[in-house]
Motif scaffolding. Sequence first.
Motif, PDB file in Angstrom:
ATOM      1  N   ALA A 231       0.865  -0.945   0.270  1.00 31.05           N
ATOM      2  CA  ALA A 231       0.221  -0.156  -0.061  1.00 31.05           C
ATOM      3  C   ALA A 231       0.865   0.953   0.130  1.00 31.05           C
ATOM      4  N   ASN A 232       2.898   1.031   0.577  1.00 29.96           N
ATOM      5  CA  ASN A 232       2.968   2.242   0.521  1.00 29.96           C
ATOM      6  C   ASN A 232       2.018   3.279   1.344  1.00 29.96           C
ATOM      7  N   THR A 233       1.739   3.426   2.670  1.00 33.55           N
ATOM      8  CA  THR A 233       1.695   4.645   3.468  1.00 33.55           C
ATOM      9  C   THR A 233       2.633   5.201   4.234  1.00 33.55           C
ATOM     10  N   GLY A 234       3.902   3.992   3.799  1.00 32.48           N
ATOM     11  CA  GLY A 234       4.683   4.964   5.053  1.00 32.48           C
ATOM     12  C   GLY A 234       4.543   4.149   6.201  1.00 32.48           C
ATOM     13  N   MET A 235       4.827   4.896   7.441  1.00 31.42           N
ATOM     14  CA  MET A 235       5.069   4.742   9.266  1.00 31.42           C
ATOM     15  C   MET A 235       4.694   5.300   9.804  1.00 31.42           C
ATOM     16  N   TRP A 236       3.647   5.238  10.521  1.00 30.61           N
ATOM     17  CA  TRP A 236       3.638   6.565  11.997  1.00 30.61           C
ATOM     18  C   TRP A 236       3.349   7.756  10.995  1.00 30.61           C
ATOM     19  N   ASN A 237       1.977   7.437  10.330  1.00 37.66           N
ATOM     20  CA  ASN A 237       1.314   8.140   9.684  1.00 37.66           C
ATOM     21  C   ASN A 237      -0.215   8.083   9.380  1.00 37.66           C
ATOM     22  N   ASP A 238      -0.832   8.828  10.165  1.00 40.66           N
ATOM     23  CA  ASP A 238      -2.428   8.742   9.275  1.00 40.66           C
ATOM     24  C   ASP A 238      -2.628   6.983   7.935  1.00 40.66           C
ATOM     25  N   ASP A 239      -2.159   7.708   7.098  1.00 38.82           N
ATOM     26  CA  ASP A 239      -2.320   6.470   6.875  1.00 38.82           C
ATOM     27  C   ASP A 239      -2.327   5.125   6.663  1.00 38.82           C
ATOM     28  N   ASN A 380      17.877   3.579   3.559  1.00 38.02           N
ATOM     29  CA  ASN A 380      17.211   5.379   3.678  1.00 38.02           C
ATOM     30  C   ASN A 380      17.190   5.401   2.505  1.00 38.02           C
ATOM     31  N   GLN A 384      14.684   2.720  -1.062  1.00 36.53           N
ATOM     32  CA  GLN A 384      14.425   4.174  -1.853  1.00 36.53           C
ATOM     33  C   GLN A 384      14.718   4.809  -3.184  1.00 36.53           C
TER      34      GLN A 384
END
Lengths: 409, 334
Positions: A231-239, A380, A384
Amino acid sequence: MNLKKTLSAAVAAAGLVVAATSAQAAITVDVYGDYGNYFEDFKKDITRKAGSYKHNANDWGGHHNKLTLNLATGSGAADMVLVDTGMIGGYINGGGLMDLSDKFAPFEKDMVDFAVKQGQNEKGQQIGVPVDLGPGVAFFRRDYMEDIGYDVDEVMETWESWLAYGRELRDDYGVYLVSNADGIARSIIYGTVKEGNGIYTGPNNEILIENDRFKFAFNMAKQLREEGLDANTGMWNDDWYGGFREGTFAMEIQGAWMLGHLQGWIAPDTEGSWGASNLPNGIYGTWGGTFAAIPTQSKDVESAWNVIEYMISPKAQLAAFDEWAMFPANKTVHDDEMFNEGIDFLRGQDARVLFAEIANNVNPVQPGAYDNIAETLVVNTALQEVLADGRDVNEALKDAAQQLQKRMR
Amino acid sequence: MSRSPGIGTQGSDVSQLEMPAPNRLKEIISQGTPYWFLSPWVIIYGIFGIFPLFFMVFLSFQDWNPSEGLGAMQYIGSTNYVKAFTDPLLYKSMWNTLTIALLSGVPQHLFAIPMAYILVQLGERARQWFTSAYFLPYITSTVAVSMIFFQMYQGNGIFNNVIVMFHDWSVTAPLFTWFDPDYPIQWVRANSVIQYSIALVVFWKYLGFNIVIYSAGMATISNDLYEAAKIDGANTYQRFTQIALPLLKPFIFFGVTMTIIGNMNLFDESYVLTNALKTATKDGMTISNYLFRIAWEDQQMGMAAAISWILFGVIAIFTAIYFYLFGREGLQEN
């Protein structure tokens, strides 16, 4: 004269306050994250065991920056400090933290092996004492798996079976297999280290980042991204939080401590929909974990050690596990009856037994002095570039290896 | 501190010429008054400003992992500079900084000057109210502002939701066919847009500062000039371009210099929006972020010191070029 008197009285009063405060807080401890609450809530117990203390809780980054600064200048460090697994490599060979081998010797046999070794420096001295671990667990949506008619063991058996399940999720349900492809690359990089090696470097600081472990990890992540399985949401965020709540992805690989966050505040309403399992393809890895250490600057080593002894005692280990899901580094408590209790969030699964099994199967990984630099260059930067810009895996790794070589002394 | 009764009362030439000791002390104290008042600042500035500056020169030639203590420094010559200059990330982060600086800096001034002009036209009271309002972002914590923008930039954040709204509204739908609501714009995770996302925050935050500079500048322009121009038949636009703009040059010069220096040092906005340098760092990492990473994450203080001198050189060059090109005019020297 009056002014003089007033001033003297004020100075004397200030002196008394300082004296009283210092008598009250005999030692200081520097902590981060949930350990702030830990030292607040267990104050009575810890004080009974180790005398009075003053704790200074900071966020993860601020805590480690302060520690680095304190060690650099040789002043200001607390009597006892906590260090995260990811940062321990930079500190254990620096000489700013004490050798605790003698004090720790009677407890060593009780602690999980890989974590004990992780806290040792090049000379084999015990610098960090493990206080909690992060056994790597795959949290998965049971309901999706049941709907498709898969069994978790069948899905996790090989990378191929795992991918096949992901494709079915994507095609039939529009659900992603995982939140982030880079998390999977990390799990392979961390979880398949050969014994005796570090994550990025070998025993003689030889660079390992062009070997098959990294190539496989990068290619797997690339494949997940290209096939639309993450889902490529990243982490520790709202998504990311939203993904857990709304079920946009079916699996998340994290440390066992993630359970506390999921059931506590991220997605408590999804109780019963989740399960926990081993990682795919039979790999074992860890996500995070905490060490306790005593700076050589400490003025009261005995009391500081008493705090550490309290932290690794079975009673405190179980209490912290119960309260904040800090997984015990003391393996003697792994057969406590608490481990057999079902967890409602995981539909009654006795998952703590699984966490313990994972913790005891993780291979020891030697922390390297250049782990931080390598992590930046590989995870990182290079990863990426591969995921976001479609850069060739071999090229990206080769570049990262060259950069790392330059940055090593 | 009682004074000896004999001194100063004997009437000898010597005693008249030689000032008694306590008097000399008094004199020193009274003559030095300004310096005593200045001293706290001088001492603090010396310790925290001047000393680190020179210490950094020294540090840039040392290999030092700070966690090993001050004694662990080793002289390694110019290796840190070689390491820095051969690291592609140095150039990349410098380029990112420059791009973000232009993306946020140019619009700041292009908007601030006309807005200040309009505010001045609205009259004193309105000007003060509006300038205060526009100045608010400037005095708000950068980290707090960036964190709020970080939330707004999420997949389900306000930016994507507004675009979805336009995408679904029949009137604007044809303009938004490029947008697929299933794949919201990754404002803070995609390298392709991160620079715009950071630039917007910087623009929003510092616009007010420039408006204040320009409206203060406009207020110094005499009304007579405008009136004279009006009598000569100049319209509002002509009065703006022919009177306000030329007379604003020193203010523009000051504002742009501040923007160059500020933008070259950009740190907080990019640090927060890239989730502490974890996502979209390829295009989102500025030179200050890169410097921080080398110093605190990689713990290579010597190399970080070398990079900060390189950064100092770059800012100095940019400022010098700018002064050379516009300095004379900007400072209104003849």
